[in-house]
Structures are given as C-alpha cells and as structure tokens.
Enzyme design. Structure first.
Site, PDB file in Angstrom:
ATOM      1  N   ASP A  23       0.863  -1.176   0.000  1.00  0.00           N
ATOM      2  CA  ASP A  23       0.000   0.000   0.000  1.00  0.00           C
ATOM      3  C   ASP A  23       0.904   1.232   0.000  1.00  0.00           C
ATOM      4  O   ASP A  23       2.106   1.126  -0.273  1.00  0.00           O
ATOM      5  CB  ASP A  23      -0.981  -0.022   1.175  1.00  0.00           C
ATOM      6  CG  ASP A  23      -0.285  -0.087   2.534  1.00  0.00           C
ATOM      7  OD1 ASP A  23       0.907   0.303   2.622  1.00  0.00           O
ATOM      8  OD2 ASP A  23      -0.928  -0.512   3.507  1.00  0.00           O
ATOM      9  N   ARG A  53       3.045  -7.737   9.542  1.00  0.00           N
ATOM     10  CA  ARG A  53       4.458  -7.358   9.449  1.00  0.00           C
ATOM     11  C   ARG A  53       5.212  -7.633  10.747  1.00  0.00           C
ATOM     12  O   ARG A  53       6.203  -8.335  10.746  1.00  0.00           O
ATOM     13  CB  ARG A  53       4.616  -5.894   9.026  1.00  0.00           C
ATOM     14  CG  ARG A  53       4.182  -5.630   7.594  1.00  0.00           C
ATOM     15  CD  ARG A  53       4.478  -4.189   7.183  1.00  0.00           C
ATOM     16  NE  ARG A  53       4.172  -3.960   5.772  1.00  0.00           N
ATOM     17  CZ  ARG A  53       2.980  -3.616   5.322  1.00  0.00           C
ATOM     18  NH1 ARG A  53       1.969  -3.440   6.172  1.00  0.00           N
ATOM     19  NH2 ARG A  53       2.779  -3.449   4.036  1.00  0.00           N
ATOM     20  N   LYS A  77     -13.029  -0.776  -2.850  1.00  0.00           N
ATOM     21  CA  LYS A  77     -12.095   0.199  -2.286  1.00  0.00           C
ATOM     22  C   LYS A  77     -10.732   0.005  -2.932  1.00  0.00           C
ATOM     23  O   LYS A  77     -10.275  -1.131  -3.093  1.00  0.00           O
ATOM     24  CB  LYS A  77     -11.968   0.047  -0.771  1.00  0.00           C
ATOM     25  CG  LYS A  77     -11.128   1.162  -0.129  1.00  0.00           C
ATOM     26  CD  LYS A  77     -11.165   1.075   1.392  1.00  0.00           C
ATOM     27  CE  LYS A  77     -10.226   0.025   1.918  1.00  0.00           C
ATOM     28  NZ  LYS A  77     -10.235  -0.029   3.400  1.00  0.00           N
ATOM     29  N   LYS A 104      -6.545   1.566  -3.099  1.00  0.00           N
ATOM     30  CA  LYS A 104      -5.525   2.287  -2.347  1.00  0.00           C
ATOM     31  C   LYS A 104      -5.040   3.500  -3.130  1.00  0.00           C
ATOM     32  O   LYS A 104      -4.901   3.468  -4.362  1.00  0.00           O
ATOM     33  CB  LYS A 104      -4.348   1.365  -2.044  1.00  0.00           C
ATOM     34  CG  LYS A 104      -4.717   0.150  -1.211  1.00  0.00           C
ATOM     35  CD  LYS A 104      -5.063   0.526   0.211  1.00  0.00           C
ATOM     36  CE  LYS A 104      -5.298  -0.713   1.054  1.00  0.00           C
ATOM     37  NZ  LYS A 104      -5.472  -0.392   2.482  1.00  0.00           N
ATOM     38  N   ASP A 160      -8.365   4.710   0.037  1.00  0.00           N
ATOM     39  CA  ASP A 160      -7.653   4.578   1.309  1.00  0.00           C
ATOM     40  C   ASP A 160      -6.219   5.037   1.115  1.00  0.00           C
ATOM     41  O   ASP A 160      -5.467   4.431   0.352  1.00  0.00           O
ATOM     42  CB  ASP A 160      -7.701   3.111   1.752  1.00  0.00           C
ATOM     43  CG  ASP A 160      -7.029   2.860   3.089  1.00  0.00           C
ATOM     44  OD1 ASP A 160      -6.484   3.814   3.676  1.00  0.00           O
ATOM     45  OD2 ASP A 160      -7.056   1.701   3.546  1.00  0.00           O
ATOM     46  N   GLU A 176     -10.405   7.258   3.223  1.00  0.00           N
ATOM     47  CA  GLU A 176      -9.963   6.563   4.439  1.00  0.00           C
ATOM     48  C   GLU A 176      -8.528   6.926   4.802  1.00  0.00           C
ATOM     49  O   GLU A 176      -7.655   6.992   3.934  1.00  0.00           O
ATOM     50  CB  GLU A 176     -10.079   5.057   4.210  1.00  0.00           C
ATOM     51  CG  GLU A 176      -9.738   4.206   5.415  1.00  0.00           C
ATOM     52  CD  GLU A 176     -10.094   2.749   5.165  1.00  0.00           C
ATOM     53  OE1 GLU A 176      -9.427   1.871   5.729  1.00  0.00           O
ATOM     54  OE2 GLU A 176     -11.049   2.481   4.398  1.00  0.00           O
ATOM     55  N   GLU A 191      -8.773   2.495  12.171  1.00  0.00           N
ATOM     56  CA  GLU A 191      -8.340   1.098  12.173  1.00  0.00           C
ATOM     57  C   GLU A 191      -7.019   0.862  12.887  1.00  0.00           C
ATOM     58  O   GLU A 191      -6.781  -0.230  13.411  1.00  0.00           O
ATOM     59  CB  GLU A 191      -8.220   0.575  10.740  1.00  0.00           C
ATOM     60  CG  GLU A 191      -7.085   1.193   9.947  1.00  0.00           C
ATOM     61  CD  GLU A 191      -6.953   0.614   8.552  1.00  0.00           C
ATOM     62  OE1 GLU A 191      -5.913   0.001   8.253  1.00  0.00           O
ATOM     63  OE2 GLU A 191      -7.895   0.779   7.757  1.00  0.00           O
ATOM     64  N   ASP A 242     -11.182  -1.841  14.994  1.00  0.00           N
ATOM     65  CA  ASP A 242     -10.793  -3.220  14.721  1.00  0.00           C
ATOM     66  C   ASP A 242     -10.808  -3.955  16.057  1.00  0.00           C
ATOM     67  O   ASP A 242      -9.965  -3.700  16.919  1.00  0.00           O
ATOM     68  CB  ASP A 242      -9.394  -3.227  14.099  1.00  0.00           C
ATOM     69  CG  ASP A 242      -8.918  -4.588  13.685  1.00  0.00           C
ATOM     70  OD1 ASP A 242      -9.115  -5.545  14.450  1.00  0.00           O
ATOM     71  OD2 ASP A 242      -8.323  -4.713  12.595  1.00  0.00           O
ATOM     72  N   HIS A 275     -12.773  -2.660  10.580  1.00  0.00           N
ATOM     73  CA  HIS A 275     -11.622  -2.955   9.730  1.00  0.00           C
ATOM     74  C   HIS A 275     -11.262  -4.435   9.757  1.00  0.00           C
ATOM     75  O   HIS A 275     -11.130  -5.033  10.821  1.00  0.00           O
ATOM     76  CB  HIS A 275     -10.413  -2.136  10.213  1.00  0.00           C
ATOM     77  CG  HIS A 275      -9.119  -2.560   9.619  1.00  0.00           C
ATOM     78  ND1 HIS A 275      -8.184  -3.303  10.318  1.00  0.00           N
ATOM     79  CD2 HIS A 275      -8.591  -2.351   8.383  1.00  0.00           C
ATOM     80  CE1 HIS A 275      -7.141  -3.524   9.543  1.00  0.00           C
ATOM     81  NE2 HIS A 275      -7.354  -2.958   8.374  1.00  0.00           N
TER      82      HIS A 275
END
Length: 374
Positions: free
Chosen positions: A23, A60, A172, A174, A203, A229, A255, A278, A305
C-alpha cells in the site's frame, strides 16, 4: 449453576500471502511489502465441556509479542466464570497493566475475549450477532484486497468486476502514492469502469500531510466516493476533524488505533464521519461494543476494519446501517466461508462466530502452550 474455565490453549501461526502486498506505506518507504499475517489463536474450555475459539492478528511485526503477552496472562482465566466476560478481560488487563492498556497488550487479550464471546454464543446455540442483539441479517460489504498499489490498473479493474460478480457491493482502492497525479488517474479509471452507481472508496493509509489531504480531498470530490480513508496520521484527531469539516466526501479512520481511549479522541473532535475500529486491535468484542455505543450516541457511522469473520456479527448489531470489509486473506484458516449476495454479506446461522479452524491452520502453527486441565 455457574460454570468455570478449566483449560486454555494458545497457539500462534504464520499465514503466508499469495504474493507480497503493497500500500502507500510501502511506496513512501515506511514499510516493507507484507508477505504474511501472524495469527494468535485462543481456545477456552470449561468444566462443563463448553468450548470457545477466538483469534487476534498482526501484520508485518508484533505476532511474537502478542503471543508472549498472552502466555503471561492466560492462566488468570482459570477458575473464572466464562459468562463474566467484562470482569475477566478487565482482570487480564490489570494482570499486564505495567505495559499499558493498548497496543500489544490489548491485542493479546483480544483473542481470549473473542473466545469467551464465541463460547457464550455456542453454549446458547445462537450466532454471536443474535446473542448480542442483531439489527439485520446481512451487512453491506466492500472489497479491498483487489485494489492494492502493487496491482496493475487492468488487474484492479478485473478484480473489481470479479468482486461485484461474487455479490460484493462496493470497491475500495488504495491511494497515497508519492505522485498524487497517479492516484487521481487510477481513481478516475476505476470510477469510469464501474460507472456512477457502484459504491467506491479510497484509502491513503495515513500517507498525506494536512495540505495534501485537503488538496486531494477536493480533487476527489467529483468521483462521488463513499469515503476517503486514513488521509492523515492515525493519531491526528485535529487534522482529521478539520478535513472532515472542509470536505463533502465523508472521512473514515480508526483502524490503526489500539484502545477505546484512543478512539474517544476521534469522537470528541468529530474527526470521523465513519469510524473504523478493529476488535482484535482494541482488545476484543467487549471494548468494541463499548466503543460502538459511544459512536452511535455521537451519530457516527461504523465500518469495522478487516477480520470479517468477527466484524460481520458486530456490524449486524450496530443500530445504523454499516459496512463490513471483505478480505479473503484469512479464508485458508477456516473450514467455512461467508456468503455475499446482492452487495451484502450474510450473517451465518451457525452458533458462535460460526467458524472452525482448518487442518491448514494447524499445519501453519509454530508454537502452542496449554494452561489448566484438559
């Protein structure tokens, strides 16, 4: 007669993604592409033989930390009445209070909190949404996974078509690239391809500063977006509030926050037209319901989310119409699948969350620990 928790099992697994995902945080050099998701699984069993399963996750980094914290506090569940969920999860928060009541601590506890809610609903023979009190049998849904920035535009369009054909209602994509002109080009192409009637969101994943967000927000007005977003840093409540007042397009965020207290800043400043909590990040279903009540009182829309397996049930309980995010990434973990029809995701009628972990999930498990008597 009250029941008691006699056994808790924790495990952690690594779910590999089909391809590295990028992203705007990757394109701006702040993160590496995502290749896997760490999942923390909790299974709680009572003296009467009732079982509940919950999970949390990390992208991650953070998976080992969540698992480590959960191991330190999980034994405090033993002997507790599983019906007293708020009391029990508060006990877990205090057990690890020296590291705070947000972030890794709440995300570790979330798996246990979700497991207790799953257990309670399974024991009642009800879907979780029905146990909590549902307002609807299905929830509007939109797809995100097809619109990441590593995906070439023709493939984004093909994936959008496939999502709509599968019964998903919105798309949606990015944005937030260093070249904002490229963002506008992609949005314009997607809007032209979809036509004016398909709900479309964008987003930016926190990658704009205030000036860029305002300029881009004004440029995006022509595309009739459902929302923009995370245009700004997740903790910039004042900046989000200023932006929300300046734009006709609704602003969505939340989120990345890891507690109810952090979300309260957004509500107090009127920073979001659409709040995106979330549950696994803020501590589970118990704090999510507390936050949802505050959001409803403030007149804010809700679009949880990720983790649709949990959030579908919670979105169904929100008094005003909501959205739930469709991601197929977690599908390999479960035997069951969610149904999408006519732009909506159908709440399953199976007890609890309605999911069973797959053999593949067990094969990906790297560590497991048990507390109490099986």
């Amino acid at each position: 007669m009250s029941d008691r928790i006699r056994h808790v099992e924790l495990s952690t697994l690594r779910l590999p993604l089909a391809q590295p995902v990028s992203d705007a945080k990757v394109l701006t050099g702040r993160q590496r592409p995502m290749t896997e998701i760490a999942v923390l699984v909790a299974v709680v069993t009572t003296e009467d033989g009732h079982v509940g399963t919950g999970f949390s996750y990390s992208k991650r980094a953070g998976g080992p930390a969540q698992y480590a914290h959960a191991k330190e506090v999980a034994a405090d569940l033993l002997g507790e009445d599983p019906s007293d969920i708020a009391k029990v999860t508060t006990k877990l928060l205090w057990a690890g209070a020296s590291v705070g009541r947000s972030g890794v601590a709440t995300q570790a506890i979330a798996a246990l909190d979700v497991a207790l809610h799953d257990l309670k609903a399974r024991r009642a023979g009800l879907p979780l949404s029905k146990l909590l009190g549902s307002h609807r049998e299905s929830v509007r849904t939109y797809n995100t996974s097809g619109g990441f920035l590593h995906t070439p535009l023709p493939e984004v369009l093909d994936r959008a078509d496939a999502s709509l054909a599968a019964g998903i209602g919105g798309i949606k994509i990015k944005v937030g690239q260093p070249d904002t002109r490229e963002d506008l080009r992609r949005v314009a192409a997607v809007r032209e391809h979809l036509g004016p009637d398909v709900p479309l969101m964008v987003d930016a994943n926190q990658q704009w500063d205030r000036r860029t967000a305002l300029r881009m927000g004004r440029a995006l007005e022509e595309f009739d977006l459902v929302w923009i977003e995370e245009p700004l840093d997740a903790y910039d409540a004042v900046g989000h509030a200023d932006l929300a007042r300046a734009l006709d397009t609704p602003v969505a965020t939340g989120e990345m926050l890891a507690s109810v207290a952090e979300h309260l800043q957004l509500l107090e400043h009127r920073s979001a037209d659409v709040l995106q909590p979330d549950a696994p990040r803020i501590g589970g279903i118990t704090p999510f319901l507390r936050l949802a009540a505050l959001a409803d009182q403030a007149g804010v829309d809700l679009a949880p989310h990720f983790a649709m397996e949990i959030h579908l049930h919670l979105a169904a309980t929100y008094p005003r119409e909501t959205w739930v995010e469709h991601f197929e990434w977690l599908d390999p973990l479960f035997e069951e699948r969610l149904e999408t029809v006519g732009g909506r995701m159908v709440v399953p009628d199976r007890p609890g969350l309605g999911f069973t972990f797959s053999e593949q999930a067990r094969a990906w498990t790297t560590e497991r620990v048990e507390f109490g008597v099986r």
